[in-house]
Design a protein around this motif. Structure first.
Motif, PDB file in Angstrom:
ATOM      1  N   ILE A  70      -2.406   5.770   5.126  1.00 15.96           N
ATOM      2  CA  ILE A  70      -1.983   4.512   5.755  1.00 15.96           C
ATOM      3  C   ILE A  70      -0.480   4.327   5.570  1.00 15.96           C
ATOM      4  N   ALA A  71      -0.008   4.614   4.354  1.00 14.69           N
ATOM      5  CA  ALA A  71       1.427   4.477   4.097  1.00 14.69           C
ATOM      6  C   ALA A  71       2.224   5.379   5.031  1.00 14.69           C
ATOM      7  N   GLN A 102      -1.927  -5.651   5.872  1.00 12.74           N
ATOM      8  CA  GLN A 102      -0.684  -6.112   5.242  1.00 12.74           C
ATOM      9  C   GLN A 102       0.515  -5.280   5.684  1.00 12.74           C
ATOM     10  N   SER A 103       0.311  -3.972   5.760  1.00 18.51           N
ATOM     11  CA  SER A 103       1.421  -3.102   6.165  1.00 18.51           C
ATOM     12  C   SER A 103       1.832  -3.394   7.604  1.00 18.51           C
ATOM     13  N   GLN A 120      -7.296   7.282   3.400  1.00 17.15           N
ATOM     14  CA  GLN A 120      -6.845   6.914   2.059  1.00 17.15           C
ATOM     15  C   GLN A 120      -5.511   6.180   2.123  1.00 17.15           C
ATOM     16  N   GLU A 121      -5.172   5.538   0.998  1.00 12.22           N
ATOM     17  CA  GLU A 121      -3.925   4.765   0.921  1.00 12.22           C
ATOM     18  C   GLU A 121      -2.701   5.534   1.403  1.00 12.22           C
ATOM     19  N   ASP A 168     -11.000  -2.282   1.478  1.00 19.94           N
ATOM     20  CA  ASP A 168      -9.729  -2.065   0.772  1.00 19.94           C
ATOM     21  C   ASP A 168      -8.679  -1.483   1.713  1.00 19.94           C
ATOM     22  N   MET A 169      -9.085  -0.461   2.450  1.00 19.93           N
ATOM     23  CA  MET A 169      -8.140   0.190   3.366  1.00 19.93           C
ATOM     24  C   MET A 169      -7.713  -0.792   4.469  1.00 19.93           C
ATOM     25  N   SER A 170      -8.665  -1.625   4.896  1.00 22.38           N
ATOM     26  CA  SER A 170      -8.366  -2.622   5.936  1.00 22.38           C
ATOM     27  C   SER A 170      -7.301  -3.594   5.460  1.00 22.38           C
ATOM     28  N   ASN A 171      -7.424  -4.017   4.196  1.00 24.33           N
ATOM     29  CA  ASN A 171      -6.438  -4.947   3.647  1.00 24.33           C
ATOM     30  C   ASN A 171      -5.064  -4.310   3.593  1.00 24.33           C
ATOM     31  N   GLN A 172      -5.043  -3.068   3.140  1.00 23.42           N
ATOM     32  CA  GLN A 172      -3.758  -2.375   3.066  1.00 23.42           C
ATOM     33  C   GLN A 172      -3.148  -2.223   4.462  1.00 23.42           C
ATOM     34  N   LEU A 173      -3.979  -1.803   5.405  1.00 21.37           N
ATOM     35  CA  LEU A 173      -3.463  -1.599   6.765  1.00 21.37           C
ATOM     36  C   LEU A 173      -2.977  -2.917   7.353  1.00 21.37           C
TER      37      LEU A 173
END
Ligand SMILES: *Cc1c(COP(=O)(O)O)cnc(C)c1O
Length: 395
Positions: free
Chosen positions: A378-379, A312-313, A374-375, A305-310
């Motif tokens: 990353i943000a 995409q960001s 955590q999300e 999940d964190m990989s996907n967020q990172l």
């Protein structure tokens, strides 16, 4: 701290002025309590962040019992941890080391011994790839072939050759009756965070099988859950014959391992290899606690999940900085931003804004946060990188 001129350390590193004295989760603190978001994790080592309570407990409990025996005695923790590795990977055999380099040394020696045991001692050649990194011992620098790491250290060792990254025809031409093994990182770290396509890993497996050569994966950096699987090659649905691991598997305690199938390990009989410290009880206690966390239900799902967020960001950053951020590379939580210029000014600007990142080959800014990230972290990291990119570009 000493003035630079009085520092007696061998000047092979050039660290910045900040002195970190404490860590907690994804954060590092300086002696004057300034806080930094750690997106490099000691180069993919602090997989569970800093001062993880479970690791602290495992280490302190073991510290009160037994520190060291040497391998002249059975070490309970080794047998216990090796059984876990065997249950969760292709491997039947495990040799514990203190570092990634030593795990690679064991892997290379094992590959040659395998052919020796098969009555083919002439099969000594290890084929590696440009942009690879396998450590700093003589064998390791010869295996990666990076000119900067070989220069001034005498003649190159025989039996190592490197092929251009991704050149399938060169590989097919090179592999043959002299080949002991092909050695590669499923995701290159140091060389620029390049992930090898899964189809290429499968092809390599087939090529090795056809040629009777062994396949060695160096998962020192990309293993230990970093890509969202326990080991990166598991995405491709194939297995190596031998695998070197280290960095994250110790969560910050120095430890590594060489894992192998029974067949590949058959030349490694009594007396042919050894280590004094490798597999010491302290390392095994921490390594076991790390393994338990990595294999806990939902842990790797969190990493994915964190990989996907990172991922995409970072693509977003590429869009926001066209011509400067050229490419998002890597896999899982081992990511790179390839820039059109030296990434160091961005690294420095990010640090000034409280974010720690690394660099890698080919103008790549390297990110390897703890897997417990955590999300919100990353943000914040991506927002900071955005500012650092703007600052570095206009400087
Ligand atoms: C860091 C690294 C090594 C060397 O590990 P050390 O623990 O520094 O000896 C080997 N291979 C890869 C892919 C690495 O990233």
């Amino acid at each position: 701290m000493l003035e630079a001129a009085d520092n007696p350390l061998l000047p092979v590193y050039a660290p910045p002025d900040e002195v970190f004295t404490r860590g907690e989760g994804v954060w590092l603190f300086t002696d004057d309590e300034r806080r930094y978001l750690d997106f490099i994790s000691g180069i993919a080592v602090n997989a569970l962040g800093h001062a993880h309570p479970k690791l602290v407990a495992a280490l302190t409990e073991q510290a009160g019992k037994l520190w060291h025996l040497s391998n002249m005695f059975r070490i309970e923790g080794q047998e216990k941890l090796a059984a876990q590795y065997v249950a969760h990977t292709f491997a039947d055999r495990v040799f514990f080391t203190n570092s990634g380099t030593e795990a690679i040394e064991c892997a290379l020696k094992m590959a040659r011994r395998y052919h020796y045991a098969n009555g083919q001692p002439e099969r000594i050649e290890i084929i590696g790839f440009s942009g690879s990194f396998h450590g700093r011992s003589y064998a390791a620098v010869n295996a990666s072939g990076n000119a900067g790491y070989l220069e001034g250290f005498g003649p190159p060792l025989p039996g190592y050759r490197q092929l251009p990254f991704g050149d399938h025809d060169a590989l097919k031409a090179a592999i043959g009756s002299q080949t002991a093994a092909i050695l590669l990182e499923p995701v290159q770290g140091e060389g620029g965070c390049r992930a090898i396509p899964e189809i290429c890993l499968r092809e390599l497996r087939a090529l090795c099988d056809a040629a009777g050569a062994l396949l060695i994966f160096d998962e020192v950096q990309c293993g230990a859950g970093r890509t969202g699987k326990l080991f990166a090659h598991q995405w491709a649905g194939i297995a190596p014959d031998i695998m070197a691991v280290a960095k994250g598997v110790g969560g910050g305690f120095p430890m590594g391992a060489c894992l192998a199938s029974n067949e590949a390990a058959k030349g490694m009989v009594r007396g042919v290899h050894g280590t004094t410290f490798g597999g010491n009880p302290l390392a095994m206690a921490v390594g076991f606690a790390v393994f338990e966390e990595l294999t806990r239900p939902q842990f790797l799902e969190h990493v994915r999940d964190m990989s996907n967020q990172l991922g995409q960001s970072l693509e977003g950053l590429k869009d926001r900085h066209p011509g400067y951020v050229l490419e998002v590379r890597g896999k899982g939580l081992l990511r790179g931003l390839r820039l059109s210029a030296d990434p160091k000014p961005v690294q420095i600007a990010a640090r000034g804004l409280g974010l720690l990142v690394g660099v890698a080959g080919e103008n790549v800014l390297r990110l390897a946060p703890p897997l417990i990230v955590q999300e919100a972290h990353i943000a914040k990291a991506v927002e900071t990188l955005d500012a650092a990119l703007s600052a570095a570009r206009s400087a």
